[in-house]
Design an enzyme around this catalytic site. Structure first.
Site, mmCIF file in Angstrom:
data_model
loop_
_atom_site.group_PDB
_atom_site.id
_atom_site.type_symbol
_atom_site.label_atom_id
_atom_site.label_comp_id
_atom_site.label_asym_id
_atom_site.label_seq_id
_atom_site.Cartn_x
_atom_site.Cartn_y
_atom_site.Cartn_z
ATOM 1 N N ASP A 193 3.785 2.408 7.981
ATOM 2 C CA ASP A 193 2.512 1.761 7.683
ATOM 3 C C ASP A 193 2.588 0.499 6.906
ATOM 4 O O ASP A 193 2.456 0.479 5.632
ATOM 5 C CB ASP A 193 1.341 2.781 7.085
ATOM 6 C CG ASP A 193 1.023 3.805 8.101
ATOM 7 O OD1 ASP A 193 1.115 3.693 9.371
ATOM 8 O OD2 ASP A 193 0.429 4.630 7.551
ATOM 9 N N ASP A 204 0.737 -1.226 0.166
ATOM 10 C CA ASP A 204 -0.074 -0.061 0.084
ATOM 11 C C ASP A 204 1.031 1.460 0.070
ATOM 12 O O ASP A 204 0.752 2.317 0.701
ATOM 13 C CB ASP A 204 -0.857 -0.015 1.186
ATOM 14 C CG ASP A 204 -1.885 0.899 1.301
ATOM 15 O OD1 ASP A 204 -2.297 1.404 0.101
ATOM 16 O OD2 ASP A 204 -2.557 1.496 2.061
#
Length: 283
Positions: free
Chosen positions: A185, A168
């Protein structure tokens, strides 16, 4: 500030000394600046995952290991215990990826500890000592865009050579520290060799970097680094110091139209899920 209950547990255990301020609140986690002795670090407090679709979870968690068959059955059935186990596995994926990538020299926050759903790690800062901004919040000259794009491609290489695909990667989960970009993340990180979606995710990660920095330097837009990187990886020829050209000619094989449609549908679904996580309206 008064420590939230989840962080008070860490204070009670002596893992941190004080909570200084809240840094960010998102759909998946809240991040706080905390003090441990004389050191200022950050604490990522995970929330229960209520905004991920089952399909997305399957794509990202394919081939991830669980502790036992009972957990696997419960996760498949979607029971309360299964959902708790799935969330624990989701959190552990980021912790495991951070330790793995930090050991490989990838520019990620250095992890310190993981306790009761709270991840302690380095606070990424600017030259002034402030929390580093996301790439999306920073304007770039064409020269800076080219330089940071090259740096991040090198990090993608290091990640893939360590067997990890971010899954992502975009301007929303890269911070611009004093000494350059830092990738954050990673709960959706996948095993490059063990996940059938790894290639598609790697190509999307690289395309996201190209498209973002291409806004500031259009000369980056025609590049084909993603297919080049994956082709070298599949052949066992990829190294962290591999020199890339940005050129790639796909082999001439019959087009699988049904496969193309599936790729488009998957990409749309994943983009919608990413926007939901970032609190953005659907595209």
């Amino acid at each position: 500030m008064k420590a939230p209950p989840r962080l008070q547990a860490l204070v009670d255990e002596g893992l941190i000394d004080a909570v200084l301020r809240q840094l960010m609140s998102g759909k998946e986690a809240e991040v706080y600046v905390v003090r441990r002795g004389e050191e200022v670090i950050c604490a990522k407090v995970y929330k229960e995952a209520t905004h991920r679709s089952f399909r997305q979870a399957v794509d990202y968690t394919e081939n991830r290991k669980v502790k036992n068959s009972r957990q696997a059955r419960a996760m498949a059935k979607g029971t309360k215990y299964g959902r708790e186990s799935q969330e624990a596995a989701w959190q552990s994926a980021e912790v495991d990826a951070l330790y793995r990538l930090a050991a490989a020299g990838v520019r990620v926050p250095r992890p310190h500890n993981f306790f009761e759903g709270v991840l302690l790690m380095d606070l990424v800062t600017t030259a002034e000592g402030d929390a580093a901004p996301r790439l999306n919040d920073v304007p770039f000259t064409p020269e800076d865009a080219t330089r940071h794009h090259a740096t991040l491609l090198r990090e993608v290489l290091r990640m893939l050579c360590a067997g990890v695909v971010h899954g992502d990667l975009s301007e929303f989960n890269i911070l611009l520290a004093e000494d350059g970009p830092v990738i954050i993340d990673l709960p959706q990180a996948v095993d490059a060799a063990g996940n059938n979606h790894a290639r598609r995710m790697l190509l999307r990660d690289v395309d996201n970097l190209r498209d973002f920095f291409g806004r500031y330097n259009p000369a980056l837009l025609p590049t084909q680094y993603g297919p080049e990187i994956w082709a070298l990886y599949e052949k066992g020829l990829l190294r962290p110091d591999t020199v890339l050209s940005g050129l790639f000619e796909a082999p001439k094989t019959p087009v699988d139209l049904a496969g193309v449609v599936r790729e488009i549908d998957d990409a749309r679904a994943e983009d919608a899920a990413r926007r939901l996580r970032m609190g953005q309206p659907p595209g």
